[in-house]
Design a protein around this motif. Structure first.
Motif, PDB file in Angstrom:
ATOM      1  N   GLY A  97       0.778  -1.238   0.000  1.00 40.37           N
ATOM      2  CA  GLY A  97       0.000   0.000   0.000  1.00 40.37           C
ATOM      3  C   GLY A  97       0.805   1.281   0.000  1.00 40.37           C
ATOM      4  O   GLY A  97       0.287   2.342  -0.340  1.00 40.37           O
ATOM      5  N   GLY A  98       2.062   1.234   0.434  1.00 39.77           N
ATOM      6  CA  GLY A  98       2.928   2.401   0.365  1.00 39.77           C
ATOM      7  C   GLY A  98       2.578   3.540   1.288  1.00 39.77           C
ATOM      8  O   GLY A  98       3.009   4.688   1.073  1.00 39.77           O
ATOM      9  N   ALA A  99       1.812   3.266   2.355  1.00 38.60           N
ATOM     10  CA  ALA A  99       1.373   4.346   3.244  1.00 38.60           C
ATOM     11  C   ALA A  99       2.556   5.040   3.927  1.00 38.60           C
ATOM     12  O   ALA A  99       2.588   6.275   4.012  1.00 38.60           O
ATOM     13  CB  ALA A  99       0.418   3.798   4.301  1.00 38.60           C
ATOM     14  N   VAL A 100       3.510   4.259   4.415  1.00 38.74           N
ATOM     15  CA  VAL A 100       4.643   4.842   5.134  1.00 38.74           C
ATOM     16  C   VAL A 100       5.402   5.817   4.241  1.00 38.74           C
ATOM     17  O   VAL A 100       5.699   6.956   4.631  1.00 38.74           O
ATOM     18  CB  VAL A 100       5.582   3.736   5.656  1.00 38.74           C
ATOM     19  CG1 VAL A 100       6.849   4.338   6.259  1.00 38.74           C
ATOM     20  CG2 VAL A 100       4.873   2.863   6.682  1.00 38.74           C
ATOM     21  N   THR A 101       5.708   5.393   3.025  1.00 39.10           N
ATOM     22  CA  THR A 101       6.440   6.254   2.092  1.00 39.10           C
ATOM     23  C   THR A 101       5.612   7.475   1.714  1.00 39.10           C
ATOM     24  O   THR A 101       6.145   8.579   1.552  1.00 39.10           O
ATOM     25  CB  THR A 101       6.822   5.464   0.828  1.00 39.10           C
ATOM     26  OG1 THR A 101       7.466   4.233   1.219  1.00 39.10           O
ATOM     27  CG2 THR A 101       7.785   6.256  -0.045  1.00 39.10           C
ATOM     28  N   ALA A 102       4.300   7.290   1.581  1.00 41.91           N
ATOM     29  CA  ALA A 102       3.419   8.416   1.252  1.00 41.91           C
ATOM     30  C   ALA A 102       3.413   9.458   2.366  1.00 41.91           C
ATOM     31  O   ALA A 102       3.423  10.672   2.100  1.00 41.91           O
ATOM     32  CB  ALA A 102       2.001   7.910   1.001  1.00 41.91           C
ATOM     33  N   PHE A 103       3.381   9.020   3.613  1.00 40.05           N
ATOM     34  CA  PHE A 103       3.458   9.960   4.739  1.00 40.05           C
ATOM     35  C   PHE A 103       4.769  10.731   4.697  1.00 40.05           C
ATOM     36  O   PHE A 103       4.790  11.952   4.897  1.00 40.05           O
ATOM     37  CB  PHE A 103       3.343   9.215   6.073  1.00 40.05           C
ATOM     38  CG  PHE A 103       1.985   8.651   6.353  1.00 40.05           C
ATOM     39  CD1 PHE A 103       0.842   9.416   6.191  1.00 40.05           C
ATOM     40  CD2 PHE A 103       1.837   7.342   6.795  1.00 40.05           C
ATOM     41  CE1 PHE A 103      -0.426   8.899   6.456  1.00 40.05           C
ATOM     42  CE2 PHE A 103       0.585   6.810   7.053  1.00 40.05           C
ATOM     43  CZ  PHE A 103      -0.545   7.588   6.895  1.00 40.05           C
TER      44      PHE A 103
END
Length: 375
Positions: free
Chosen positions: A20-26
Motif C-alpha cells: 500500500g505504500g502508506a509509510v512512504t506516502a506519509f
C-alpha cells in the motif's frame, strides 16, 4: 485510537512498496510540505542482508527506502541524538526504536516536537550472517540469489532472481537455532503504539496498509496527507480488525513463551555466567551501542576500575552497567549483537528489567515517567 486502511496515490511508490505504500506516502507529504528537513529510514545496500541508514532530503529518493529489510537489526535512537538532534525529522521505527526515542526524549537528548515517528509492525529481525547460513541450509539456494524477504503468517519467505518464492516456518528455523534474534523472540511489543502511527500488513487488504493512529500528531498527519491527495483512506472491516488482533495476540503469546524459556527454564547458571564474564575483553562495544546510554562521562572510566585488567572484574564492570541501565533496558539486543566474544548480554538485562517491571510497574519506552532510580 482509530484504525484505517491507507494506500498511496503515487504510482511509483505503489510499484516499489511492500503493502500500500502508506509509510512512504506519509514521508513524501512531510518532505514536500517542508514539515521536516529529512526522513531517516533504511535502504537496501549490496543485498537484502545489508540495510543502510539513509537520510532522505529529496522526496524523489524515498522509493529507495520502500520494502522490508528484516535482516537489518539497526537502531535509530542514538543516531538521532548524536548526529541529527537539530533537524526536524520523520523516522521509520520498529517498536524498540520507538522505545529508545521515548527514553532519550525523557532524558532531553531528543526533542519530541522535532520528530514524527512512523511505526512498523515487527515480528522480529534476523542477523545478516545467520540469514545467509539459514537460507543456504534450509532453502537449498545461494543466498546471493535472494532479492527480497518477508516474515508473514509465521513463515520466513524469500523471493529469488527468477521470480520464484520459497518459505519455511519460523518455528522450524528457530528449533534449529536459526530464525529471529533471541531478544526478538522474547519481545511482546509487536505493534508500535508508542509511535505516532503504527503501520503494517496484519489485517490489511492486498495493496493497502493497515494504520493505527496512536497520537494527535499522527491523526493530524493522516488527515492532512489525505486532504492533500497523498493517500486514499477507508475503514477496515470488522474481519480485518479481528485478523489483526489474532496475529498480534499469537505473537505476544509466543514472546511470553520464549521469555519463560530464555529467562527462566534455560537461563544460564552462575557458573556459566562466570565463564561468560571471563571472555570479556573490555572493548566497550556493549556500552557504545546501547541506544539509551548517553553519559558524556562514563562511570566505567573511573579510577576505581582496574584499567589494564582483562577480563575486568564482573562486579565492577558488568555490575556497574547493569545497575545503570537494566531499569531502562528496551530489549533491543544491540549489546549482544556487537559482543565479539558472544556473551548473551541481552538475557541478563532483559531478566533484570523484567524483575524491575514486576516490582515497580515501570515499562521503559512506554511509560511517560522516568525510571524509579531517577526520581
Amino acid at each position: 485510537m482509530s484504525y484505517y486502511l491507507v494506500q498511496s496515490t503515487d504510482e511509483d511508490i505503489l510499484k516499489h512498496a511492500e503493502c500500500g505504500g502508506a509509510v512512504t506516502a506519509f514521508f513524501k507529504y512531510l518532505l514536500d510540505k517542508k514539515l521536516v528537513d529529512g526522513v531517516l529510514a533504511l535502504k537496501k545496500g549490496e543485498d537484502v542482508y545489508d540495510g543502510l541508514p539513509y537520510l532522505v532530503t529529496d522526496s524523489k529518493e524515498l522509493v529507495e527506502t520502500c520494502g522490508s529489510l528484516h535482516c537489518a537489526p539497526t537502531m535509530f535512537g542514538k543516531m538521532i541524538s548524536k548526529h541529527l538532534k537539530d533537524m526536524n525529522l520523520a523516522v521509520s521505527v520498529k517498536p524498540c526504536d520507538a522505545m529508545s526515542i521515548i527514553e532519550l526524549e525523557k532524558r532531553h537528548q531528543i526533542d519530541k516536537d522535532k520528530i514524527y515517528t512512523i511505526g512498523l509492525n515487527c515480528g522480529g529481525t534476523v542477523p545478516p550472517q545467520t540469514a545467509k547460513k539459514m537460507i543456504e541450509l534450509f532453502y537449498d539456494v545461494d543466498p546471493r540469489d535472494v532479492i527480497k524477504e518477508e516474515i508473514d503468517k509465521g513463515k520466513f519467505i524469500i523471493e529469488l532472481k527468477d521470480g520464484s518464492e520459497k518459505s519455511v516456518k519460523i518455528d522450524e528455523l528457530e528449533e534449529e537455532g536459526y530464525g529471529r534474534r533471541s531478544n526478538c523472540q522474547r519481545c511482546e511489543l509487536k505493534v508500535p503504539r508508542n509511535a505516532d502511527l503504527a503501520c503494517g500488513n496484519w489485517g490489511a487488504e492486498k495493496g493497502w496498509t493497515f494504520v493505527e493512529v496512536s497520537s494527535e500528531k499522527g491523526e493530524e498527519l493522516l488527515k492532512n496527507a489525505q486532504k492533500e491527495g497523498y493517500i486514499n483512506v477507508k475503514a477496515p472491516s470488522e474481519k480485518a480488525l479481528e485478523i489483526r488482533g489474532k496475529i498480534e495476540k499469537s505473537m505476544i503469546n509466543l514472546g511470553k513463551k520464549f521469555q519463560k524459556e530464555h529467562l527462566d527454564e534455560k537461563y544460564p547458571s552462575n557458573e556459566k555466567w562466570n565463564e561468560y564474564w571471563s571472555r570479556c575483553i573490555k572493548c566497550y562495544g556493549c556500552r557504545d551501542v546501547c541506544p539509551i546510554c548517553f553519559c558524556k562521562e562514563c562511570a566505567l572510566g573511573e579510577d576505581y576500575l582496574d584499567k589494564g585488567t582483562i577480563p575486568p572484574d564482573p562486579v565492577m564492570f558488568q555490575g556497574i552497567r547493569l545497575s545503570h541501565m537494566s531499569f531502562s533496558c528496551i530489549n533491543c539486543g544491540q549489546c549482544e549483537d556487537v559482543c565479539p566474544v558472544e556473551i548473551p548480554l541481552s538475557k541478563i538485562y532483559h531478566r533484570a528489567q523484567q524483575r524491575i517491571q514486576e516490582t515497580t510497574g515501570f515499562v521503559p519506552g512506554i511509560d511517560d515517567t522516568m525510571p524509579f532510580l531517577y526520581k
